[in-house]
Design a protein around this motif. Structure first.
Motif, short mmCIF file in Angstrom:
data_model
loop_
_atom_site.label_atom_id
_atom_site.label_comp_id
_atom_site.label_asym_id
_atom_site.label_seq_id
_atom_site.Cartn_x
_atom_site.Cartn_y
_atom_site.Cartn_z
N ASN A 163 52.36 -12.93 27.58
CA ASN A 163 53.11 -12.78 26.34
C ASN A 163 52.46 -13.53 25.18
OD1 ASN A 163 55.01 -11.00 27.18
ND2 ASN A 163 56.55 -12.53 27.68
N SER A 164 51.86 -14.67 25.48
CA SER A 164 51.14 -15.42 24.45
C SER A 164 49.99 -14.56 23.92
CB SER A 164 50.63 -16.72 25.06
OG SER A 164 49.91 -17.45 24.12
N GLU A 165 49.30 -13.89 24.86
CA GLU A 165 48.19 -13.03 24.49
C GLU A 165 48.68 -11.81 23.69
OE1 GLU A 165 45.45 -12.81 27.88
OE2 GLU A 165 45.00 -10.80 27.14
N ARG A 166 49.82 -11.27 24.13
CA ARG A 166 50.38 -10.09 23.43
C ARG A 166 50.79 -10.46 22.00
NH1 ARG A 166 51.81 -5.26 26.14
NH2 ARG A 166 53.39 -4.87 24.55
N LEU A 167 51.44 -11.61 21.85
CA LEU A 167 51.83 -12.03 20.50
C LEU A 167 50.59 -12.27 19.64
CD1 LEU A 167 54.84 -14.46 21.09
CD2 LEU A 167 54.91 -12.10 20.32
N SER A 168 49.56 -12.83 20.26
CA SER A 168 48.31 -13.07 19.54
C SER A 168 47.70 -11.74 19.09
CB SER A 168 47.36 -13.83 20.46
OG SER A 168 46.13 -14.00 19.84
N ASP A 169 47.93 -10.69 19.87
CA ASP A 169 47.42 -9.34 19.52
C ASP A 169 48.41 -8.56 18.65
OD1 ASP A 169 45.22 -9.87 21.05
OD2 ASP A 169 45.95 -8.82 22.83
N LEU A 170 49.46 -9.24 18.14
CA LEU A 170 50.49 -8.62 17.29
C LEU A 170 51.24 -7.52 18.05
CD1 LEU A 170 48.59 -8.34 13.86
CD2 LEU A 170 49.81 -10.29 14.82
N ARG A 171 51.60 -7.83 19.31
CA ARG A 171 52.38 -6.89 20.13
C ARG A 171 53.65 -7.59 20.59
NH1 ARG A 171 48.40 -3.86 24.26
NH2 ARG A 171 49.96 -2.25 24.01
N ASP A 172 54.65 -6.79 20.98
CA ASP A 172 55.91 -7.37 21.46
C ASP A 172 55.70 -8.04 22.82
OD1 ASP A 172 57.65 -6.66 19.38
OD2 ASP A 172 57.85 -4.61 20.14
N PRO A 173 56.40 -9.15 23.07
CA PRO A 173 56.36 -9.74 24.42
C PRO A 173 57.14 -8.86 25.40
CG PRO A 173 57.88 -10.95 23.03
CD PRO A 173 57.25 -9.92 22.15
N VAL A 174 56.92 -9.07 26.71
CA VAL A 174 57.62 -8.26 27.72
C VAL A 174 58.53 -9.16 28.56
CG1 VAL A 174 55.77 -6.55 27.85
CG2 VAL A 174 55.75 -8.51 29.42
N THR A 175 59.53 -8.57 29.20
CA THR A 175 60.43 -9.32 30.08
C THR A 175 59.71 -9.60 31.41
OG1 THR A 175 61.29 -7.30 31.08
CG2 THR A 175 62.45 -8.14 29.13
N TRP A 176 60.31 -10.48 32.23
CA TRP A 176 59.72 -10.79 33.54
C TRP A 176 59.67 -9.53 34.40
CZ3 TRP A 176 61.52 -10.79 38.67
CH2 TRP A 176 60.69 -11.45 39.59
N GLY A 177 60.75 -8.75 34.34
CA GLY A 177 60.81 -7.51 35.12
C GLY A 177 59.71 -6.54 34.73
N ALA A 178 59.47 -6.44 33.43
CA ALA A 178 58.40 -5.54 32.95
C ALA A 178 57.04 -6.10 33.35
CB ALA A 178 58.49 -5.39 31.43
N TYR A 179 56.93 -7.45 33.34
CA TYR A 179 55.63 -8.05 33.69
C TYR A 179 55.28 -7.82 35.16
CZ TYR A 179 51.82 -11.21 34.52
OH TYR A 179 50.61 -11.69 34.90
N VAL A 180 56.26 -8.01 36.07
CA VAL A 180 55.93 -7.88 37.51
C VAL A 180 55.72 -6.42 37.93
CG1 VAL A 180 56.96 -10.07 38.23
CG2 VAL A 180 58.36 -7.98 38.25
#
Lengths: 125, 223
Positions: free
Chosen positions: B154-171
């Motif tokens: 999520n840190s990387e996604r925010l750095s890329d100007l993208r929305d963060p994801v939930t834990w469920g979406a991440y796994v």
């Protein structure tokens, strides 16, 4: 065993106690300054890379920000903080921030979501 | 001195582990800071990096796969055999074996651990404790990987100007499974190599090998 549980609970609490108020305040202040036509002060809240990229040749950062005519931010609707990155959603804008040693600074503003792609931002780095 | 000699194997691996983790922390910090500078962010100290999700996910994704490897190796070798391999039990010993062979209950000796002398849940737990602990460590490390991985992602996604994801979406994301599977495949290949190569190759004096002169067909023989 009790000490271990306390230690783990403390670590979890420390890890989960994310400060969302600070980036939210910076995002609100950024938009408040633009609304009050104080673009120079708003430029002072930008990350260095963003502030350098914003103006065209012969233009100041404040001129460039004024030209963009960013709409009013409105109230904060959600804040996400992950590591040193944050996203603040306002009623009228989405702002991305980065935490530097002197505090949170705006990396991108005037951002519109694009499905499956990065936000399209008026101001970014 | 005698204590050092009697524990030299564990001590050697402990020291190598500590050096490797320290090296990973230093190399990881240098790489992280290289990216930070490219992104216009400030460099971090080794301590800050070690406390970051980026370091945690890299450590946890390797730990989980190692514990999965040992969990599978410990449990599957109860039931599966490999003819000619010193990593396998003898072909006629498949299964949990008799109480007599396992020195439990009435067949326990005076030297047996106390939980091997009793019956019921304690005996079952102790009889499966190695596999259970390896399995539990795998699950905990994998959970840690998912939590730290979500934070780093999520840190990387925010750095890329993208929305963060939930834990469920991440796994359920390709990122999580790419990290998991790339580690699993290497661990499974390492076990496969050890099981098969040890049929034909020898390391004189190592308990992981058959004696040099042992037949390729000899199974469950360690030298």
């Amino acid at each position: 065993m009790r000490i271990l549980v306390i230690l783990l609970a403390s670590l979890a609490a420390a890890g989960c106690a994310v400060d969302t108020a600070s980036p939210a305040r910076v995002a609100e202040r950024f938009h408040a300054l633009i609304t009050a036509n104080q673009e120079e002060a708003a430029c002072g809240m930008l990350a260095r890379k963003t502030a350098q990229r914003l103006p065209s040749r012969g233009q100041t950062c404040a001129d460039a920000l004024r030209e963009l005519r960013l709409g009013p931010g409105g109230v904060v609707t959600s804040v996400s903080v992950w590591g040193d990155e944050a996203q603040v959603r306002l009623a009228g804008d989405t702002i991305f921030l980065h935490r530097f040693s002197d505090g949170w600074r705006v990396r991108a503003a005037g951002c519109m979501p694009v499905p499956d792609l990065p936000y399209d931002c008026e101001v970014d780095d | 001195m005698r204590w050092l000699k009697e524990n030299s194997l564990a001590l050697a691996f402990l020291i190598m582990f500590l050096f490797a983790v320290a090296g990973q922390a230093v190399a990881g910090t240098l790489e992280f800071n290289d990216q930070q500078r490219a992104d216009g962010a400030e460099p971090v100290s080794v301590l800050q990096y070690v406390a970051s999700s980026a370091f945690a996910v890299n450590v946890a994704e390797n730990w989980q796969s190692e514990y999965l490897q040992f969990f599978l190796f410990v449990v599957l070798t109860v039931w599966l055999v490999q003819k000619g391999s010193p990593e396998s039990k003898k072909l006629d010993s498949i299964g949990a074996e008799s109480d007599h062979q396992q020195q439990i209950g009435a067949h326990a000796t005076t030297q047996s651990p106390s939980w091997a002398k009793v019956k019921g849940l304690r005996l079952w737990l102790y009889s499966n404790s190695l596999g259970l602990v390896m399995g539990l460590l795998f699950l905990l490390s994998w959970l840690a990987q998912s939590v730290a991985g979500q934070a780093a992602y999520n840190s990387e996604r925010l750095s890329d100007l993208r929305d963060p994801v939930t834990w469920g979406a991440y796994v359920t994301s390709p990122e999580f499974w790419d990290r998991s599977l790339q580690n699993w495949q290497s661990e499974l290949l390492a076990v496969l190599s050890m099981v098969v190569l040890s049929i034909y190759l020898r390391q004189r004096g190592s308990p992981e090998s058959k004696p040099v002169g042992a037949s390729h067909l000899a199974t469950g023989v360690e030298g």
